[in-house]
Design a protein around this motif. Structure first.
Motif, PDB file in Angstrom:
ATOM      1  N   ILE A 150      -4.605  -4.439  -8.530  1.00  0.00           N
ATOM      2  CA  ILE A 150      -4.993  -5.535  -7.687  1.00  0.00           C
ATOM      3  C   ILE A 150      -4.356  -6.210  -6.812  1.00  0.00           C
ATOM      4  N   VAL A 151      -4.752  -6.122  -5.385  1.00  0.00           N
ATOM      5  CA  VAL A 151      -4.013  -6.244  -4.367  1.00  0.00           C
ATOM      6  C   VAL A 151      -2.571  -6.014  -4.472  1.00  0.00           C
ATOM      7  N   PRO A 152      -2.041  -4.724  -4.952  1.00  0.00           N
ATOM      8  CA  PRO A 152      -0.778  -4.285  -5.187  1.00  0.00           C
ATOM      9  C   PRO A 152       0.166  -4.078  -3.949  1.00  0.00           C
ATOM     10  N   SER A 153       1.463  -4.476  -4.144  1.00  0.00           N
ATOM     11  CA  SER A 153       2.269  -4.187  -3.023  1.00  0.00           C
ATOM     12  C   SER A 153       2.964  -2.919  -2.986  1.00  0.00           C
ATOM     13  N   ASN A 154       2.087  -1.983  -2.838  1.00  0.00           N
ATOM     14  CA  ASN A 154       2.556  -0.461  -2.871  1.00  0.00           C
ATOM     15  C   ASN A 154       3.304  -0.085  -1.904  1.00  0.00           C
ATOM     16  N   HIS A 155       3.193  -0.710  -0.800  1.00  0.00           N
ATOM     17  CA  HIS A 155       4.094  -0.353   0.336  1.00  0.00           C
ATOM     18  C   HIS A 155       4.772  -1.597   0.988  1.00  0.00           C
ATOM     19  N   GLY A 156       4.783  -2.648   0.131  1.00  0.00           N
ATOM     20  CA  GLY A 156       5.597  -3.643   0.543  1.00  0.00           C
ATOM     21  C   GLY A 156       4.888  -4.559   1.398  1.00  0.00           C
ATOM     22  N   THR A 157       5.478  -5.692   2.054  1.00  0.00           N
ATOM     23  CA  THR A 157       4.816  -6.858   2.758  1.00  0.00           C
ATOM     24  C   THR A 157       5.738  -7.014   4.116  1.00  0.00           C
ATOM     25  N   THR A 158       5.192  -7.248   5.187  1.00  0.00           N
ATOM     26  CA  THR A 158       5.979  -7.637   6.398  1.00  0.00           C
ATOM     27  C   THR A 158       5.966  -9.397   6.388  1.00  0.00           C
ATOM     28  N   ASN A 159       5.547 -10.010   5.248  1.00  0.00           N
ATOM     29  CA  ASN A 159       5.490 -11.476   5.367  1.00  0.00           C
ATOM     30  C   ASN A 159       6.794 -12.023   5.066  1.00  0.00           C
ATOM     31  N   TYR A 205      -8.344 -10.232   3.332  1.00  0.00           N
ATOM     32  CA  TYR A 205      -7.780 -11.646   3.528  1.00  0.00           C
ATOM     33  C   TYR A 205      -6.570 -11.980   2.839  1.00  0.00           C
ATOM     34  N   ASP A 206      -5.849 -10.782   2.426  1.00  0.00           N
ATOM     35  CA  ASP A 206      -4.608 -10.836   1.724  1.00  0.00           C
ATOM     36  C   ASP A 206      -3.409 -11.673   2.495  1.00  0.00           C
ATOM     37  N   GLU A 207      -3.152 -12.817   2.409  1.00  0.00           N
ATOM     38  CA  GLU A 207      -2.001 -13.349   2.891  1.00  0.00           C
ATOM     39  C   GLU A 207      -0.325 -13.068   2.395  1.00  0.00           C
ATOM     40  N   VAL A 208      -0.422 -12.615   1.434  1.00  0.00           N
ATOM     41  CA  VAL A 208       0.850 -12.022   0.794  1.00  0.00           C
ATOM     42  C   VAL A 208       1.338 -10.668   1.131  1.00  0.00           C
ATOM     43  N   VAL A 209       0.509  -9.884   0.615  1.00  0.00           N
ATOM     44  CA  VAL A 209       0.709  -8.166   0.976  1.00  0.00           C
ATOM     45  C   VAL A 209       0.154  -8.099   2.334  1.00  0.00           C
ATOM     46  N   VAL A 210       1.005  -8.081   3.300  1.00  0.00           N
ATOM     47  CA  VAL A 210       0.733  -7.903   4.985  1.00  0.00           C
ATOM     48  C   VAL A 210       1.459  -6.778   5.203  1.00  0.00           C
ATOM     49  N   PRO A 211       0.569  -5.854   5.994  1.00  0.00           N
ATOM     50  CA  PRO A 211      -0.852  -5.932   6.190  1.00  0.00           C
ATOM     51  C   PRO A 211      -1.584  -5.555   4.872  1.00  0.00           C
ATOM     52  N   TYR A 212      -2.828  -5.736   4.794  1.00  0.00           N
ATOM     53  CA  TYR A 212      -3.408  -5.564   3.196  1.00  0.00           C
ATOM     54  C   TYR A 212      -3.508  -4.254   3.079  1.00  0.00           C
ATOM     55  N   GLU A 239      -8.517 -14.140  -1.558  1.00  0.00           N
ATOM     56  CA  GLU A 239      -7.322 -14.053  -1.153  1.00  0.00           C
ATOM     57  C   GLU A 239      -6.449 -13.361  -2.210  1.00  0.00           C
ATOM     58  N   HIS A 240      -5.251 -13.140  -1.848  1.00  0.00           N
ATOM     59  CA  HIS A 240      -4.219 -12.720  -2.959  1.00  0.00           C
ATOM     60  C   HIS A 240      -4.239 -13.412  -4.070  1.00  0.00           C
ATOM     61  N   ASP A 241      -3.809 -14.519  -4.294  1.00  0.00           N
ATOM     62  CA  ASP A 241      -3.972 -15.197  -5.391  1.00  0.00           C
ATOM     63  C   ASP A 241      -5.086 -15.369  -6.204  1.00  0.00           C
ATOM     64  N   GLN A 242      -6.132 -15.319  -5.619  1.00  0.00           N
ATOM     65  CA  GLN A 242      -7.258 -15.418  -6.356  1.00  0.00           C
ATOM     66  C   GLN A 242      -7.988 -14.073  -6.857  1.00  0.00           C
ATOM     67  N   ALA A 243      -7.398 -13.059  -6.438  1.00  0.00           N
ATOM     68  CA  ALA A 243      -7.933 -11.771  -6.897  1.00  0.00           C
ATOM     69  C   ALA A 243      -8.021 -11.270  -8.341  1.00  0.00           C
ATOM     70  N   PRO A 244      -7.158 -11.866  -9.058  1.00  0.00           N
ATOM     71  CA  PRO A 244      -7.261 -11.401 -10.532  1.00  0.00           C
ATOM     72  C   PRO A 244      -8.470 -12.227 -11.248  1.00  0.00           C
ATOM     73  N   LYS A 245      -8.964 -13.149 -10.745  1.00  0.00           N
ATOM     74  CA  LYS A 245      -9.867 -14.036 -11.171  1.00  0.00           C
ATOM     75  C   LYS A 245     -11.247 -14.026 -10.431  1.00  0.00           C
ATOM     76  N   SER A 246     -11.298 -12.966  -9.619  1.00  0.00           N
ATOM     77  CA  SER A 246     -12.526 -12.727  -8.875  1.00  0.00           C
ATOM     78  C   SER A 246     -13.551 -11.785  -9.638  1.00  0.00           C
ATOM     79  N   PRO A 247     -14.697 -12.440  -9.753  1.00  0.00           N
ATOM     80  CA  PRO A 247     -15.730 -11.740 -10.394  1.00  0.00           C
ATOM     81  C   PRO A 247     -16.155 -10.255  -9.741  1.00  0.00           C
ATOM     82  N   LEU A 248     -16.012 -10.190  -8.275  1.00  0.00           N
ATOM     83  CA  LEU A 248     -16.236  -8.772  -7.781  1.00  0.00           C
ATOM     84  C   LEU A 248     -14.960  -8.022  -8.157  1.00  0.00           C
ATOM     85  N   VAL A 249     -13.694  -8.344  -8.166  1.00  0.00           N
ATOM     86  CA  VAL A 249     -12.494  -7.494  -8.494  1.00  0.00           C
ATOM     87  C   VAL A 249     -12.867  -7.144  -9.931  1.00  0.00           C
ATOM     88  N   GLU A 250     -13.354  -7.946 -10.966  1.00  0.00           N
ATOM     89  CA  GLU A 250     -13.421  -7.698 -12.506  1.00  0.00           C
ATOM     90  C   GLU A 250     -14.622  -6.373 -12.464  1.00  0.00           C
TER      91      GLU A 250
END
Length: 272
Positions: A150-159, A205-212, A239-250
């Protein structure tokens, strides 16, 4: 003057680190690390034929499992899965190979307790990427059936806050910086070793793993599915932090776990 400048630099780094912690989602209350999320860690649970793999939940950087999985853990338990979660790496700040070794040991404990041959892993952020190290280098390829990030940092972030946090309190943040030595090793060919089915769920809309798109994985469609939430639900603003609680992600997580192979690219969820 030099001592004053050193103190000023230290204060600046501390402030920057605090900002980075906030950006990465440090919201769990004190003491929560000792409390598993609802529905998890029933060590007497035995998988049934409809849900043969227990699910191991792996939280993200600076998160506790109780906060990270407050919604998804009971949802999976109610769907019939044996669910397990654990804390690792000092609020997930340890070097990622060390945390992957902790995951290996926890998976072995879950397999021993449940009698299952494999587990499914669902992870958020670092927790969606770190298990790939376990799969690729620590024997996990034969013990993981599904790996759902769920919004994994597979290739890292430029943040830039990732590197700022790493300079002060967080080795894993350095590992998750785009282009890091760790990520170059992890993503060397093959990026998705044969064994598990891989599902990577991202939001634009991921603001942590950038680019998404850093969340996405390379590999054959037979066992790799990349999901952008907005492709099916254009109005979704997760967004990033909300994703694990998203009904859509579920819905996407359950789709990946319930079928043979990764999530169905043609799956049409209910947009919330």
């Amino acid at each position: 003057m030099r001592a004053r400048g050193t103190r000023r630099t230290a204060r600046l780094l501390a402030v920057t680190a605090i900002a980075a912690l906030c950006a990465f989602g440090l919201t769990a209350p004190a003491g929560a690390a000792d409390t598993p999320p609802p529905g998890s860690n029933d060590w007497s649970c035995k998988p049934d034929s409809a849900h043969p793999q227990p699910v191991v939940l792996v939280n993200g950087t600076f998160k506790t499992s109780s906060e990270n999985w407050l919604t998804l853990s009971p949802a999976l338990a109610n769907a019939g899965y044996c669910v397990f979660s654990f804390e690792y790496g000092g609020l997930e700040t340890a070097p990622i190979p060390d945390s992957a070794a902790e995951l290996r040991d926890f998976v072995n404990a879950v397999l021993g307790a449940t009698g299952a041959k494999k587990v499914d892993i669902v992870g958020h952020s670092q927790g969606g990427m770190m298990p790939r190290y376990y799969v690729k280098f620590l024997g996990g390829a034969t013990k993981v059936d599904d790996l759902v990030g769920i919004v994994p940092s597979n290739h890292g972030t430029t943040n830039p806050l990732a590197l700022a946090a790493g300079a002060t309190v967080c080795d894993s943040c350095v590992d998750q910086t785009a282009g890091s030595d760790f990520l170059q090793k992890l993503n060397s060919d093959p990026e998705t070793p044969v064994g598990p089915d891989y599902t990577a769920i991202a939001t634009q809309y991921d603001e942590v793993v950038v680019p998404y798109t850093s969340a996405f994985l390379k590999g054959p469609g037979t066992y790799v599915t990349n999901v952008r939430l907005q492709d099916r639900c254009p109005l979704d603003t997760t967004e990033h932090d909300q994703a694990p609680k998203s009904p859509l992600v579920e819905q996407w997580v359950l789709n990946a776990l319930e079928r043979k192979g990764p999530a169905d690219p043609a799956f049409v969820p209910r947009c919330v």
